[in-house]
Design a protein around this motif. Structure first.
Motif, short mmCIF file in Angstrom:
data_model
loop_
_atom_site.label_atom_id
_atom_site.label_comp_id
_atom_site.label_asym_id
_atom_site.label_seq_id
_atom_site.Cartn_x
_atom_site.Cartn_y
_atom_site.Cartn_z
N THR A 303 0.86 -1.18 0.00
CA THR A 303 0.00 0.00 0.00
C THR A 303 0.90 1.23 0.00
OG1 THR A 303 -0.08 0.20 2.42
CG2 THR A 303 -1.74 -1.24 1.37
N TRP A 304 0.31 2.39 -0.34
CA TRP A 304 1.09 3.62 -0.32
C TRP A 304 1.66 3.89 1.06
CZ3 TRP A 304 3.19 5.83 -4.22
CH2 TRP A 304 2.57 5.83 -5.48
N GLU A 305 0.85 3.68 2.11
CA GLU A 305 1.32 3.94 3.47
C GLU A 305 2.50 3.06 3.83
OE1 GLU A 305 -0.24 3.73 8.11
OE2 GLU A 305 -1.58 3.15 6.48
N ARG A 306 2.42 1.77 3.50
CA ARG A 306 3.51 0.85 3.83
C ARG A 306 4.76 1.16 3.00
NH1 ARG A 306 2.38 -5.17 4.12
NH2 ARG A 306 3.69 -5.05 5.96
N LEU A 307 4.56 1.59 1.75
CA LEU A 307 5.69 1.98 0.92
C LEU A 307 6.44 3.17 1.53
CD1 LEU A 307 4.30 1.65 -2.71
CD2 LEU A 307 6.42 0.63 -1.88
N GLU A 308 5.71 4.18 1.96
CA GLU A 308 6.36 5.36 2.52
C GLU A 308 7.08 5.03 3.82
OE1 GLU A 308 6.87 8.08 0.93
OE2 GLU A 308 5.69 7.29 -0.74
N THR A 309 6.49 4.13 4.61
CA THR A 309 7.15 3.70 5.85
C THR A 309 8.47 3.01 5.54
OG1 THR A 309 5.03 3.42 7.00
CG2 THR A 309 6.92 2.22 7.89
N LEU A 310 8.45 2.07 4.58
CA LEU A 310 9.67 1.33 4.23
C LEU A 310 10.70 2.26 3.60
CD1 LEU A 310 11.27 -1.25 4.00
CD2 LEU A 310 10.07 -1.75 1.86
N ARG A 311 10.27 3.15 2.71
CA ARG A 311 11.20 4.07 2.06
C ARG A 311 11.99 4.88 3.09
NH1 ARG A 311 8.79 4.46 -3.31
NH2 ARG A 311 6.76 5.08 -2.50
N ALA A 312 11.28 5.38 4.09
CA ALA A 312 11.93 6.21 5.11
C ALA A 312 12.92 5.39 5.93
CB ALA A 312 10.87 6.84 6.02
N ALA A 313 12.54 4.17 6.32
CA ALA A 313 13.44 3.32 7.11
C ALA A 313 14.66 2.92 6.29
CB ALA A 313 12.69 2.07 7.58
N ASP A 314 14.45 2.57 5.03
CA ASP A 314 15.56 2.16 4.17
C ASP A 314 16.54 3.30 3.95
OD1 ASP A 314 16.45 -0.12 2.32
OD2 ASP A 314 16.43 1.59 0.94
N ALA A 315 16.02 4.52 3.79
CA ALA A 315 16.89 5.68 3.58
C ALA A 315 17.80 5.91 4.79
CB ALA A 315 16.05 6.92 3.30
N ILE A 316 17.26 5.73 5.99
CA ILE A 316 18.07 5.89 7.20
C ILE A 316 19.18 4.84 7.24
CG2 ILE A 316 18.02 5.63 9.72
CD1 ILE A 316 15.21 6.94 9.63
N LEU A 317 18.83 3.59 6.95
CA LEU A 317 19.83 2.52 6.95
C LEU A 317 20.96 2.84 5.98
CD1 LEU A 317 20.88 -0.37 7.50
CD2 LEU A 317 19.35 -1.15 5.67
N LEU A 318 20.64 3.17 4.74
CA LEU A 318 21.67 3.44 3.73
C LEU A 318 22.49 4.67 4.08
CD1 LEU A 318 19.74 2.62 0.43
CD2 LEU A 318 21.27 1.15 1.75
N GLU A 319 21.84 5.67 4.66
CA GLU A 319 22.58 6.89 5.07
C GLU A 319 23.62 6.56 6.13
OE1 GLU A 319 21.49 10.88 7.59
OE2 GLU A 319 20.05 10.23 6.05
N GLU A 320 23.25 5.74 7.12
CA GLU A 320 24.18 5.40 8.19
C GLU A 320 25.32 4.51 7.68
OE1 GLU A 320 24.53 6.43 11.18
OE2 GLU A 320 22.71 7.67 11.31
N LEU A 321 25.00 3.55 6.80
CA LEU A 321 26.05 2.69 6.25
C LEU A 321 27.00 3.48 5.36
CD1 LEU A 321 24.04 -0.55 5.36
CD2 LEU A 321 25.60 -0.20 7.29
N ARG A 322 26.45 4.43 4.60
CA ARG A 322 27.30 5.27 3.74
C ARG A 322 28.22 6.13 4.60
NH1 ARG A 322 23.48 7.39 1.29
NH2 ARG A 322 23.35 5.87 -0.41
N ALA A 323 27.70 6.69 5.67
CA ALA A 323 28.51 7.53 6.56
C ALA A 323 29.63 6.73 7.21
CB ALA A 323 27.62 8.17 7.63
N ALA A 324 29.39 5.44 7.44
CA ALA A 324 30.40 4.56 8.04
C ALA A 324 31.30 3.92 6.99
CB ALA A 324 29.73 3.48 8.88
#
Length: 412
Positions: A303-324
């Motif tokens: 659903t759109w709601e679940r997509l936006e939830t996952l997108r936001a969580a995934d972005a945080i994960l990739l941002e932290e891994l990239r910073a490290a």
């Protein structure tokens, strides 16, 4: 994995490995095993649970192994395969990225002639290398179509358009997100998701290609692991693990003829070819992303709601891994998964009942096998805290510590 013990006579398959690596660590994942070799064969190696881990008939140059020499988790596996190809089969080791590029472009020119080609461009390394090869072969006879399915990662659609319009290729962006989300309504089975997405993807291509005039060919970034896991037409005796939208998900009445120059390459070979073609590092070393996108990282209905939830969580994960600085050398594939369960939590002194996000990060050389990444505890804690505090509707984060096999890298 298992420890291999060499027991047989000298042979060209193993050469001097028994003296250099008498107890070899190999990757074994099977339910059946050979107990007694057939007539003419002798046992060449065994493991604690497999009496015939390798066997051979040197007189007829016939060999069989129970383990997987082709995966990175088998020590000296590449050496064993090389010996089989060169010493047993007497092949000439003359594959290079330059010869591949030369042969692939020549084959594309011969196949296409003066016809037009549309290329399914996602911005990932597979489709990017494919598009670059086809462009090198036939130039402006190729038009790249980028379909925004609504199932992409955060900011990805804008990035793809911005990047490839600057590389001299014709690019047509298509926003079909409402069509894809609507087609997935009520579907929870992962195989149905893949097939629905695969068929709609091709239909969108056909519709857009009609606007360009008569187009005969479709170029795709299919790799050999896709063919293996989907049980492609040349591997009908194999078991299907999951359907890849560019192999087993294609509709039977597909109007296009396919161009798949990477069909027999693995990911590492594709990256080498991409580097030789001059693609930028951020494209060549971009982490893999499945064709069905976030639809197979949302377990259950999309659903759109679940997509936006996952997108936001995934972005945080990739941002932290990239910073490290962990996105290339330490984790070859990393992503978030939204689970179809809710859990009880406490936030602001009140009870919550919200979504659970799983983190998946793996190390691998060939993507045929993978091990879970041993990320630093402090990093995992920071990722978890940010997701719970910044992503609305999530109150629990878990970390997947399963290897491939028995699991696949993706959850669906």
């Amino acid at each position: 994995s298992a420890e291999l013990t060499f027991v047989g006579p000298e042979n060209p398959l193993f050469g001097d490995l028994p003296s250099r690596a008498p107890d070899l660590r190999v990757w074994m994942s099977h339910g059946d095993s050979v107990q007694v070799p057939p007539p003419g064969f002798v046992v060449l190696a065994r493991s604690a649970n497999c009496p015939v881990a390798a066997m051979g008939d040197p007189r007829r140059d016939l060999y069989g192994v129970q383990f997987h020499p082709e995966v990175g988790h088998t020590h000296r596996g590449a050496e064993i395969l090389r010996r089989f190809a060169v010493e047993v089969c007497r092949c000439t080791p003359d594959w290079t990225p330059d010869t591949f590029i030369e042969q692939a472009t020549a084959a594309i020119r011969a196949q296409v002639g003066r016809e037009q080609v549309v290329c399914g461009l996602s911005g990932g390394v597979d489709s990017s290398v494919t598009a670059t090869l086809v462009h090198r072969a036939v130039g402006d006879q190729q038009i790249c179509i980028f379909v925004n399915t609504g199932l992409l990662r955060q900011g990805e659609s804008e990035q793809v358009v911005r990047t490839f319009r600057g590389r001299g290729m014709q690019l047509v962006p298509v926003d079909a997100s409402e069509e894809f989300i609507g087609a997935l309504e009520g579907i929870t089975d992962p195989e149905r998701k893949r097939r629905v997405i695969g068929e709609l993807f091709i239909r969108v291509f056909e519709r857009e290609a009609k606007k360009l005039g008569e187009v005969r060919f479709l170029a795709q970034g299919t790799l050999y692991p896709d063919v293996i896991e989907s049980r492609g037409p040349e591997r009908q005796a194999a078991a299907r693990i999951k359907t890849h939208h560019n192999v087993g998900g294609l509709p039977q009445g597909m109007r296009f003829e396919l161009i798949e120059p990477l069909r027999y390459l693995f990911k590492d070979e594709t990256r080498v070819v991409g580097e030789r073609l001059g693609l930028p590092e951020e494209i060549v070393w971009r982490q893999p992303f499945p064709g069905p996108g976030l639809a197979v990282r949302i377990v259950g209905e999309v659903t759109w709601e679940r997509l936006e939830t996952l997108r936001a969580a995934d972005a945080i994960l990739l941002e932290e891994l990239r910073a490290a600085d962990l996105l290339r050398q330490v984790t070859q594939q990393s992503f978030a998964v939204l689970l179809p369960v809710r859990s009880v939590g406490v936030m602001g002194d009140e009870r919550t009942y919200q979504h659970v996000v799983a983190i998946r990060a793996v190390t691998t050389e060939d993507f045929m096998t993978a091990d879970w990444a041993r990320l630093d505890y402090e990093l995992l804690a920071r990722i978890s805290n940010r997701i719970v505090n910044e992503v609305r509707g999530v109150n629990r984060v878990v970390y997947d510590i399963t290897s491939k096999p028995p699991a696949t890298i993706e959850w669906e």
